[in-house]
Write an enzyme that holds these catalytic residues in place. Structure first.
Site, PDB file in Angstrom:
ATOM      1  N   GLU A 162      44.445  42.571  48.443  1.00 19.59           N
ATOM      2  CA  GLU A 162      45.246  42.425  47.216  1.00 19.59           C
ATOM      3  C   GLU A 162      46.754  42.274  47.453  1.00 19.59           C
ATOM      4  OE1 GLU A 162      44.095  45.796  44.834  1.00 19.59           O
ATOM      5  OE2 GLU A 162      42.022  45.160  44.706  1.00 19.59           O
ATOM      6  N   ASN A 203      41.134  39.861  51.389  1.00 20.18           N
ATOM      7  CA  ASN A 203      40.264  40.202  50.251  1.00 20.18           C
ATOM      8  C   ASN A 203      41.103  40.367  48.984  1.00 20.18           C
ATOM      9  OD1 ASN A 203      37.591  41.102  49.290  1.00 20.18           O
ATOM     10  ND2 ASN A 203      38.497  43.141  49.133  1.00 20.18           N
ATOM     11  N   HIS A 239      35.212  41.245  40.314  1.00 20.13           N
ATOM     12  CA  HIS A 239      35.030  42.253  39.259  1.00 20.13           C
ATOM     13  C   HIS A 239      35.206  41.525  37.931  1.00 20.13           C
ATOM     14  CE1 HIS A 239      35.074  45.572  42.097  1.00 20.13           C
ATOM     15  NE2 HIS A 239      36.175  45.084  42.641  1.00 20.13           N
ATOM     16  N   GLU A 269      32.829  42.404  46.174  1.00 22.52           N
ATOM     17  CA  GLU A 269      32.834  43.597  45.301  1.00 22.52           C
ATOM     18  C   GLU A 269      32.270  43.303  43.920  1.00 22.52           C
ATOM     19  OE1 GLU A 269      36.653  45.585  45.213  1.00 22.52           O
ATOM     20  OE2 GLU A 269      37.051  45.136  47.318  1.00 22.52           O
ATOM     21  N   ASP A 271      30.854  43.156  40.441  1.00 20.30           N
ATOM     22  CA  ASP A 271      30.208  43.900  39.364  1.00 20.30           C
ATOM     23  C   ASP A 271      30.563  43.215  38.052  1.00 20.30           C
ATOM     24  OD1 ASP A 271      32.831  44.964  39.026  1.00 20.30           O
ATOM     25  OD2 ASP A 271      32.275  46.920  39.830  1.00 20.30           O
TER      26      ASP A 271
HETATM   27  C1  XIL Z   1      37.989  51.645  43.869  1.00 16.60           C
HETATM   28  C2  XIL Z   1      36.888  52.680  44.001  1.00 16.60           C
HETATM   29  O1  XIL Z   1      35.690  52.154  43.502  1.00 16.60           O
HETATM   30  C3  XIL Z   1      37.274  53.928  43.268  1.00 16.60           C
HETATM   31  O2  XIL Z   1      36.317  54.956  43.503  1.00 16.60           O
HETATM   32  C4  XIL Z   1      38.654  54.400  43.710  1.00 16.60           C
HETATM   33  O3  XIL Z   1      39.046  55.521  42.960  1.00 16.60           O
HETATM   34  C5  XIL Z   1      39.668  53.287  43.562  1.00 16.60           C
HETATM   35  O4  XIL Z   1      39.226  52.147  44.272  1.00 16.60           O
HETATM   36  N1  XIL Z   1      39.300  46.723  44.470  1.00 16.60           N
HETATM   37  C6  XIL Z   1      39.087  47.277  45.716  1.00 16.60           C
HETATM   38  C7  XIL Z   1      38.386  48.572  45.831  1.00 16.60           C
HETATM   39  O5  XIL Z   1      39.394  46.639  46.733  1.00 16.60           O
HETATM   40  O6  XIL Z   1      38.802  49.315  46.934  1.00 16.60           O
HETATM   41  C8  XIL Z   1      38.512  49.402  44.579  1.00 16.60           C
HETATM   42  O7  XIL Z   1      37.688  50.551  44.697  1.00 16.60           O
HETATM   43  C9  XIL Z   1      38.128  48.576  43.365  1.00 16.60           C
HETATM   44  C10 XIL Z   1      39.020  47.376  43.235  1.00 16.60           C
END
Ligand code: XIL
Length: 363
Positions: A162, A203, A239, A269, A271
């Site tokens: 990020e 990422n 996401h 990631e 969802d």
């Molecule tokens: C999130 C986790 O799921 C949580 O449990 C934590 O509190 C914060 O981070 N992008 C990412 C992940 O790269 O590391 C993040 O994970 C979600 C968004």
């Protein structure tokens, strides 16, 4: 070639697993039924999930479902800076080692997440006063210690997470502010020195399609590649909201242009959160998006893995971070497979998607 799935697997999987019209499938699935993991393997792709350590230790169904259905795992939190490097001169590899052990015991691959991020930093780093040289030394030592510790066990790392803003500028992180934009080049080189075999990834979220941010990530990667920086892949977090689905053509086009830079791509990631109340209709829409995204990955030779940010709605970051939304994953709170689970199976069983030739079949 993206592998074709053998006919016997199609017959076996479809015969046994057609969702019953009479009611919900039982919690968990019998071991004899082909899993997502088996089906993905037959297609030459890894399917995986992020793992939370608490349920891994305390919930047997969590462990069983994870080991049965997925061929790759990544730690949801335990390898983030704050967890793994809580004091300046102390590392804590206990959770990461437990997860690596679980992966090895179950014949799974493990992704590393994440080395350079602006979140999940330890207080000693946030509040400490360090010169530019000290910051560079801290980051280099962090990367090389963690990557070195898991050398050979973690085959692919999210080195940078990020680093780009929505408008395409570099994010004003502690790293950019202290080290300048050159840090993006240095960190990949440091990671590569620590494990020359590991695949190193950039990422990000919100850079999946073809907009300002995705363009900026593309240009950044192009420049790094042109300078000979050892960056091998791009992680598309994905996401998404079911009510605001991604533009599928744009996602496919973005994967294509990244692949043309010689990069691998992984969905890292995924969802798909739903605005409550959750209804059958919304779950069906969600299933369709899961299926379409997997089909895009299968159709792209560069797309090597399809990872979700968890697998059961019982443990998901979504309700905490997006109040009023939930049900984002493919198993429900009681480990019953949701329509999205069957949709992923359908994508894996669909011939036609993804029979283009691949340059190589690396890990
Ligand atoms: C999130 C986790 O799921 C949580 O449990 C934590 O509190 C914060 O981070 N992008 C990412 C992940 O790269 O590391 C993040 O994970 C979600 C968004």
């Amino acid at each position: 070639m993206r592998k074709k799935i053998p006919l016997f697997m199609i017959l076996l999987a479809t015969a046994i697993l057609a969702p019953s019209a009479t009611g919900a499938p039982p919690a968990g699935l019998p071991k004899s039924i082909l899993s997502l993991r088996d089906l993905a393997k037959a297609r030459g792709i890894k399917i995986g999930a992020a793992v939370a350590m608490e349920p891994l230790f305390s919930d047997a169904l969590y462990r069983e479902t994870l080991a049965r259905e997925f061929g790759m795992i990544t730690p949801e939190n335990c390898l983030k800076f704050r967890s793994v490097h809580p004091r300046r001169y102390r590392y804590d590899f206990r959770a990461g080692d437990a997860l690596a052990g679980f992966a090895a015991d179950n014949g799974m691959k493990m992704r590393g997440h994440t080395l350079v991020w602006h979140e999940s930093l330890p207080p000693w780093l946030i509040w400490g006063i360090f010169s530019r040289e000290e910051m560079a030394e801290i980051l280099k030592e962090h990367i090389q210690t963690v990557v070195g510790h898991y050398r050979g066990r973690i085959t692919c790392w999210d080195v940078v997470n990020e680093a780009v803003e929505k408008d395409g500028r570099l994010r004003e992180t502690i790293w950019l502010q202290n080290l300048g934009p050159g840090y993006l080049e240095d960190v990949f080189r440091w990671a590569h020195e620590a494990d020359p075999e590991a695949k190193l990834y950039y990422n990000d979220y919100g850079a999946e399609g073809m907009d300002q941010k995705a363009d900026a990530v593309y240009r950044l990667l192009k420049e790094l590649r042109a300078r000979g920086v050892p960056v091998h892949g791009v992680g598309l977090q994905m996401h998404f909201e079911v009510e605001k689905p991604p533009n599928l053509e744009h996602v496919a086009a973005n994967i294509k242009r990244l692949a043309e830079l010689g990069l691998e791509v992984q969905v890292t990631e995924l969802d798909l959160r739903i605005q409550e109340p959750v209804t059958e209709e919304k779950l069906a829409v969600q299933a369709g998006i899961y299926r379409d995204l997997l089909k895009i990955c299968l159709a792209a030779p560069a797309c090597r893995a399809f990872m979700m940010w968890g697998f059961t709605d019982r443990y998901s970051w979504i309700p905490d971070f997006f109040p009023g939304r939930g049900a984002a994953l493919i198993f429900d709170r009681d480990y019953r497979p949701k329509p999205a689970y069957y949709a992923l199976r359908e994508a894996l069983l669909t011939e036609g998607a993804g029979n283009r030739s691949r340059k190589s079949d690396r890990r």
